[in-house]
Scaffold this motif. Structure first.
Motif, PDB file in Angstrom:
ATOM      1  N   GLN A  33       0.839  -1.202   0.000  1.00 59.30           N
ATOM      2  CA  GLN A  33       0.000   0.000   0.000  1.00 59.30           C
ATOM      3  C   GLN A  33       0.874   1.253   0.000  1.00 59.30           C
ATOM      4  O   GLN A  33       0.617   2.211  -0.739  1.00 59.30           O
ATOM      5  N   GLU A  36       2.419   1.846  -3.383  1.00 61.71           N
ATOM      6  CA  GLU A  36       1.422   2.388  -4.299  1.00 61.71           C
ATOM      7  C   GLU A  36       1.219   3.879  -4.029  1.00 61.71           C
ATOM      8  O   GLU A  36       1.174   4.694  -4.960  1.00 61.71           O
ATOM      9  N   GLU A  37       1.128   4.253  -2.759  1.00 67.13           N
ATOM     10  CA  GLU A  37       0.956   5.663  -2.394  1.00 67.13           C
ATOM     11  C   GLU A  37       2.173   6.484  -2.819  1.00 67.13           C
ATOM     12  O   GLU A  37       2.040   7.621  -3.280  1.00 67.13           O
ATOM     13  N   GLU A  40       1.966   7.073  -6.549  1.00 68.54           N
ATOM     14  CA  GLU A  40       0.973   8.107  -6.826  1.00 68.54           C
ATOM     15  C   GLU A  40       1.522   9.488  -6.470  1.00 68.54           C
ATOM     16  O   GLU A  40       1.322  10.462  -7.208  1.00 68.54           O
ATOM     17  N   LYS A 171       3.268  16.338  -0.505  1.00 71.54           N
ATOM     18  CA  LYS A 171       3.507  15.071  -1.203  1.00 71.54           C
ATOM     19  C   LYS A 171       4.907  14.533  -0.934  1.00 71.54           C
ATOM     20  O   LYS A 171       5.116  13.336  -0.894  1.00 71.54           O
TER      21      LYS A 171
END
Length: 172
Positions: A33, A36-37, A40, A171
């Protein structure tokens, strides 16, 4: 008796092994997870960088256009002001309408004496002066509009840049 102890120990170890396996599975899931984050977030960072580059390029073009327009308008205003000074001086029979420190064009030009039959057409002069005053006013208004548009564009650019910096920091 040893067999009972061994079976009990085996059951405890099996429970411990199941707990550790569950933790490993949970950590693997969380790791996937997070990967994946992170992917992104990197895509979003790339998008923010691209948008900022486009904003910078557009802002530079707008600013260059503004500088050209401002220089043209200021030159127009100065030209009209000089023409008005000369015309007012001429049509006011040489009575100086100059501000302190300004010099009339006619004071530098060596003009021959006007012909005997020459007379100033005061009506035409007034119309020309009125037209030039309207032109001067238009140039001044256009310059004010350009400066307001430039200030607005700079404000929008600054706001968008700040938002991009905040998003980038979040981010990262």
């Amino acid at each position: 008796e040893q067999m009972t102890k061994t079976e009990a120990k085996k059951a405890d170890l099996k429970n411990d092994m199941e707990a550790v396996t569950a933790k490993i599975d949970e950590a693997s899931s969380r790791s996937a997870q997070l990967k994946e984050e992170a992917t992104e977030a990197q895509e979003i960072l790339a998008k923010i960088s691209k948008e900022q580059a486009n904003l910078d390029m557009m802002r530079a073009e707008e600013n260059a256009d503004y500088k050209i327009a401002k220089a043209d308008l200021e030159a127009g205003i100065q030209g009209v002001e000089k023409a008005l000074v000369v015309l007012r001086d001429y049509y006011n029979n040489g009575e100086s309408m100059l501000k302190d420190g300004e010099v009339s064009f006619s004071s530098f030009a060596q003009q021959p004496a006007p012909p005997q039959k020459h007379s100033k057409a005061s009506g035409a002069g007034g119309s020309i002066i009125d037209i030039l005053e309207v032109c001067e006013n238009d140039f001044t208004q256009d310059l004010a509009k350009e400066e307001a548009a430039e200030a607005d564009a700079q404000s929008i650019y600054d706001k968008a840049t700040q938002e991009n910096k905040v998003a980038r920091t979040v981010k990262e």
